[in-house]
Design an enzyme around this catalytic site. Structure first.
Site, PDB file in Angstrom:
ATOM      1  NE  ARG A  62      47.892-107.375  24.894  1.00 32.82           N
ATOM      2  CZ  ARG A  62      49.041-107.479  24.235  1.00 32.82           C
ATOM      3  NH1 ARG A  62      49.046-107.880  22.979  1.00 32.82           N
ATOM      4  NH2 ARG A  62      50.185-107.184  24.821  1.00 32.82           N
TER       5      ARG A  62
ATOM      6  CG  HIS B  37      44.874-100.314  30.328  1.00 31.45           C
ATOM      7  ND1 HIS B  37      44.767-101.664  30.600  1.00 31.45           N
ATOM      8  CD2 HIS B  37      44.968-100.217  28.979  1.00 31.45           C
ATOM      9  CE1 HIS B  37      44.771-102.344  29.457  1.00 31.45           C
ATOM     10  NE2 HIS B  37      44.895-101.475  28.455  1.00 31.45           N
TER      11      HIS B  37
ATOM     12  CE1 TYR C 211      37.725 -80.754  18.637  1.00 32.84           C
ATOM     13  CE2 TYR C 211      38.500 -82.732  17.517  1.00 32.84           C
ATOM     14  CZ  TYR C 211      38.601 -81.372  17.765  1.00 32.84           C
ATOM     15  OH  TYR C 211      39.576 -80.645  17.141  1.00 32.84           O
TER      16      TYR C 211
END
Length: 749
Positions: free
Chosen positions: A38, A84, A128
Site C-alpha cells: 500500500r 485492486h 464525467y
C-alpha cells in the site's frame, strides 16, 4: 482467566487463543500488508500497487497515448474488479493525482475534464471525466508483453498482474512519492528527468562514483509548481547521501512598477503542495489580525498561471523586508522533506541514498533488457524454425501438394519424408495458397538472413556485460532526449538561490503594527501598556497598596529593558505586554526574576546608547546598551553584586565627566575616561565611603556645566571653574555637596 477457567469447547468449536499472540500475529500481518502492498513505492518502477494496477489496467484496455479517451469510471471499474479490491474512490483519487500537472512533475495519466486545481478544489465525479495514458506511462510499460517482468495471480486468481513494471522512465525520482506505512513513512520530492538520466549515465561509466559526483548532475528537486530552493549545497548533499533531509522552498516573486515610485509584488510560483486558496486565506487572516503591518492588501488574479498580487502599505516599504515577513509567517516558504524509504527489489523496506536508488533502477533496466532479449531470441528461434520448414516446402512444392492431397495423415508423412519438426509441418499445413507465388521464396530467404543476423547480435549482447550496459545507456539516452531541458515538459522549473541575509530584528519589527503606547510599571512589579502616549500619570489606577514606580512612552515595535536590583537585564517586546485594561500582569510571570529582587528601572532599548550602572556600595562600569538584550526568560547578568550589596543606579552615559553623590552628602566629579567599558562584571569603585553608599550619579558635559533642580523647582548650574574643588580621580572621597544641592541627595531634586 487461566486455562483451567476457560469455558469447555462445545458444539460451537470454541478454541482458546492467547490474546497477546493473536494481536502480534494480526498486527504484524497488517503492518506487512501496509508496507508491502500500500504505502511504499518500489524502487524499480517508483509505483505503489494502486498506481501500478491503474497503469496496467489501462494497458490491458488498450488506452494508449494516441488512442481515444475512455471514461474514468470504466478504468476504475476494471482496476477494482480485476486487480485492486478496494474502494472506488481511493482508486479514482490515485488516478486523478497521476494526471494533475501541479501535483506530479511528469503526468502518467492524460486527463480530460475537471481533474481539480491548485486551489484544492475537488475533481468532477469519475462518470464525467475521461483519461488515457501519457508517453511517460507508455515508457514505464515498455516491454511488458516481452516477458520483461514477472507476473502473479490477482486477488481472485482469475487473472494475472505484473509484480513490477519494466520502468524505462526513472519514475521514483522523477515523480516522487509519499506515503505513511506502519512504523515508517516515505517522502520523495520530484526531480528533473534530464538530470536523473545524466547521473545514471555517469554511474554506468563510473560505477565507483560517489554521491558528491552524482549531486553535480542531480542538483536538487524540480517541483511541478516551480519555486526557489534556498537550501545550502552542504545540506542538499547530506540529504542525498543519507536518504533523509529536507529542502526549504520559497515562492517566486517580482516587482511590478506602478509609476511615481509605487509598486506591487507579483507572486508567480508557490511552493509544492501548497493550496493557493488556503495560502491567500492565511495571509488575509494575518492582515485582519494586524500581524503584517507592511502589507495593505492581497488579491488573487490567477487564471491558468498563478498571479497573486501583494500591495504594500506605502511606496517606502522595503519589498525584501515585506516578503521576508511573509516567508516567516505563511506558506510562501515551506519545507519539503526527503525520506527515501522504498522497497528494495520489491521486498525490503530501506532508506536509500541517491546512488543506491540509481544503482537499483539501472540493475532493473539491465534485467529487463536481458529478459526482453531472451524473449526475442526465443521468438527468432521459433520463426527461423518455421522459415526453415517453408524453404523445404518451396524446394519440394509438388511433393508437398501431393502429400496434402493424397495422404490420410499428411503431417506425419511430411515430417518423416522431409525430416521436419512438428512446428514446421504445422506451419506448412497452415500456409495460405497465395503464399505459393515465386516471390515468396526470395522474401523468406531475406527474412531468414535478417533474423539470423539479429539472433547473432542478441547472442553477442547476452554474452557481454559491457554490451548490455551500452544498450542500457543508449535507452537512458533516448529517455533523456525525449525529456530534455530544451523541451517544454523537461525544462527545469525550480531554481536555486541563497537565502537573503536580512536583519532578523528588522524582520521581527516588520511583523509588528507600530503604535504608540505608554509602559507603566508599579512599585510591586506589575506591568502594562496603555494605548497612546499619556503625559499625565496622576489618573493611573493601581491595586490597593501599590503605586507608580515608572512610566514612559514607547512604540509597539520597541524592546523594553527591565533592570533589577540583582544586576540582571531582561528584554520584553512592547507588543507582548498586557493591555491597559485592569492592572496588567506581574513581571515575575514573564521573566525569571528572583524573589529577593525588585525592579530597579525599565526603559526603551536603544542600541546606540551606553549606560553607567552602579551598585549601592559604589562599584560600577560603562556597558553598551546592546549588551543588555537577552532573548530568554532568564535574562542576562550584567552587574555582579553580592548581598547585602545590590544594583542601585542605571543612567545614560552621555558626556565626558561623572558626578557622584554619596549618602554622606559628599560629591566627587571625575572624567568618564576613568571608567572601564564592560559587558559584565563587578566594576570599579566610583567613590570611597566610610559608611553608607552611593545616592545618585550624573554623567554630563563639562562644557555645559553640572546642573540640578532643588525641591522648589529652582535650577542650579556649576561651571568647570566652580566645580574645581570637587574635581578629582575616581574612587576618591569627594567634598561636601555645593550650596543649594537638594536635601534628597538626587540631581533631580
Amino acid at each position: 482467566m487461566g486455562k483451567s477457567e476457560l469455558p469447555p469447547g462445545g458444539g460451537d468449536h470454541i478454541q482458546p487463543v492467547d490474546l497477546r499472540i493473536a494481536l502480534e500475529e494480526r498486527y504484524l500481518a497488517y503492518a506487512l500488508s501496509t508496507i508491502m502492498h500500500r504505502a511504499l513505492p518500489d524502487v524499480r518502477d517508483g509505483l505503489k500497487p494502486v498506481h501500478r494496477r491503474i497503469v496496467h489496467a489501462m494497458s490491458e484496455m488498450g488506452i494508449r497515448p494516441n488512442s481515444a479517451y475512455k471514461k474514468c469510471a470504466r478504468i476504475v471499474g476494471d482496476v477494482m474488479g480485476k486487480f485492486h479490491p478496494h474502494g472506488d474512490q481511493s482508486i479514482y483519487d490515485a488516478l486523478v493525482r497521476l494526471s494533475q500537472e501541479f501535483a506530479i512533475r511528469y503526468p502518467i495519466v492524460d486527463g480530460q475534464g475537471n481533474f481539480g486545481n491548485i486551489d484544492g478544489d475537488n475533481p468532477a465525479a469519475m462518470r464525467y471525466t475521461e483519461a488515457r495514458m501519457t508517453e511517460v506511462a507508455a515508457l514505464i510499460l515498455e516491454g511488458i508483453d516481452e516477458d520483461a517482468v514477472d507476473f502473479r495471480p490477482t486477488y481472485n486468481e482469475e487473472d494475472r498482474e505484473p509484480i513490477v513494471l519494466p520502468g524505462a522512465f526513472p519514475n521514483l525520482l522523477a515523480n516522487g512519492s509519499s506515503g505513511i506505512a506502519v512504523g515508517m513513512a516515505t517522502n520523495i520530492p520530484p526531480h528533473n528527468v534530464h538530470e536523473i538520466c545524466d547521473a545514471a549515465l555517469h554511474l554506468i561509466k563510473h560505477p565507483d562514483a560517489t554521491v558528491e559526483n552524482l549531486v553535480e548532475f542531480v542538483q536538487g528537486p524540480d517541483f511541478p509548481t516551480g519555486g526557489t530552493i534556498i537550501e545550502s549545497r552542504a545540506s542538499i548533499l547530506d540529504a542525498y547521501a543519507t536518504g533523509r533531509g529536507g529542502f526549504r522552498v520559497r515562492a517566486k516573486w517580482n516587482l511590478e512598477d506602478l509609476g511615481r515610485g509605487g509598486y506591487q509584488i507579483i507572486v508567480t510560483e508557490i511552493p509544492y503542495q501548497v493550496q493557493k486558496s488556503r495560502l491567500i486565506e492565511k495571509i488575509a487572516e494575518l492582515l485582519i489580525a494586524r500581524r503584517l503591518p507592511l502589507l495593505e492588501d492581497i488579491r488573487d488574479e490567477s487564471a491558468e498561471d498563478v498571479r497573486i498580487v501583494l500591495i504594500p502599505k506605502n511606496r517606502t516599504v522595503d519589498a525584501n523586508l515585506l516578503m521576508e515577513s511573509l516567508f516567516r509567517l505563511t506558506e510562501l516558504e515551506s519545507r519539503v522533506s526527503l525520506n527515501m524509504n522504498v522497497l528494495s527489489m520489491g521486498k525490503v523496506p530501506k532508506v536509500m541514498s541517491l546512488k543506491e536508488v540509481l544503482v537499483e533502477w539501472l540493475a532493473h533496466r539491465r534485467e529487463v533488457l536481458v529478459r526482453r532479449s531472451r524473449h526475442r531470441l526465443a521468438e527468432i528461434d521459433r520463426r527461423l524454425e518455421i522459415l526453415g520448414g517453408y524453404l523445404v516446402a518451396y524446394l519440394n512444392i509438388d511433393e508437398v501438394i501431393r502429400i496434402i492431397r493424397e495422404e490420410d495423415e499428411p503431417k506425419q508423412t511430411m515430417m518423416a519424408r522431409f525430416n521436419l519438426t512438428d512446428l514446421q509441418a504445422e506451419s506448412i499445413l497452415n500456409m495460405r495458397l497465395r503464399s505459393l507465388r515465386k516471390l515468396e521464396e526470395f522474401e523468406i530467404r531475406t527474412e531468414f538472413d535478417q533474423l539470423s543476423a539479429e539472433k547473432a547480435g542478441i547472442e553477442a549482447l547476452l554474452a557481454s556485460d559491457e554490451k548490455q550496459w551500452q544498450t542500457v545507456a543508449w535507452e537512458v539516452g533516448e529517455v533523456k532526449k525525449k525529456f530534455a531541458k530544451a523541451t517544454p515538459l523537461g525544462r527545469r522549473r525550480t531554481d536555486f538561490a541563497d537565502a537573503p541575509s536580512t536583519d532578523s530584528a528588522a524582520i521581527e519589527q516588520a511583523m509588528i503594527e507600530k503604535e504608540p503606547v505608554t509602559v507603566v510599571v508599579s512599585e510591586k512589579g506589575w506591568i502594562r501598556a496603555l494605548k497612546g502616549h499619556i503625559s499625565d500619570h496622576s489618573g493611573l489606577q493601581f491595586k490597593e497598596g501599590d503605586s507608580l514606580k515608572i512610566a514612559f512612552n514607547a512604540q509597539t515595535t520597541d524592546k523594553i529593558i527591565v533592570f533589577t536590583t540583582g544586576g540582571k537585564a531582561f528584554t520584553l517586546g512592547a507588543d507582548k505586554l498586557p493591555g491597559g485594561r485592569g492592572h496588567g500582569e506581574p513581571l515575575r510571570i514573564m521573566i525569571d526574576m528572583e524573589n529577593d529582587q525588585d525592579v530597579l528601572t525599565a526603559f526603551v532599548f536603544d542600541a546606540q546608547r551606553k549606560l553607567l550602572v552602579s551598585s549601592h556600595l559604589g562599584y560600577g562600569f560603562i556597558v553598551p546598551e546592546a549588551d543588555l538584550v537577552a532573548n530568554t526568560r532568564k535574562g542576562k547578568q550584567i552587574l555582579n553584586v553580592a548581598m547585602p550589596d545590590e544594583a542601585k543606579l542605571v543612567t545614560h552615559a552621555i558626556g565626558d565627566h561623572v558626578a557622584v553623590v554619596g549618602e554622606n552628602r559628599k560629591m566627587l566629579v571625575f572624567p568618564i575616561a576613568q571608567m572601564p567599558e564592560m559587558s559584565r562584571g563587578k566594576g570599579v569603585r566610583l567613590q570611597r565611603y566610610k559608611d553608607g553608599g552611593v545616592a545618585d550619579i550624573k554623567v554630563f558635559r563639562m562644557d555645559d556645566g553640572l546642573s540640578w533642580d532643588d525641591s522648589a523647582g529652582r535650577n542650579f548650574n556649576r561651571t568647570k571653574d566652580e566645580l574645581s574643588e570637587w574635581l578629582g580621580d575616581r574612587a576618591a572621597a569627594g567634598r561636601t555637596v555645593p550650596k543649594g544641592f537638594p536635601r534628597s541627595g538626587k540631581f533631580a531634586g
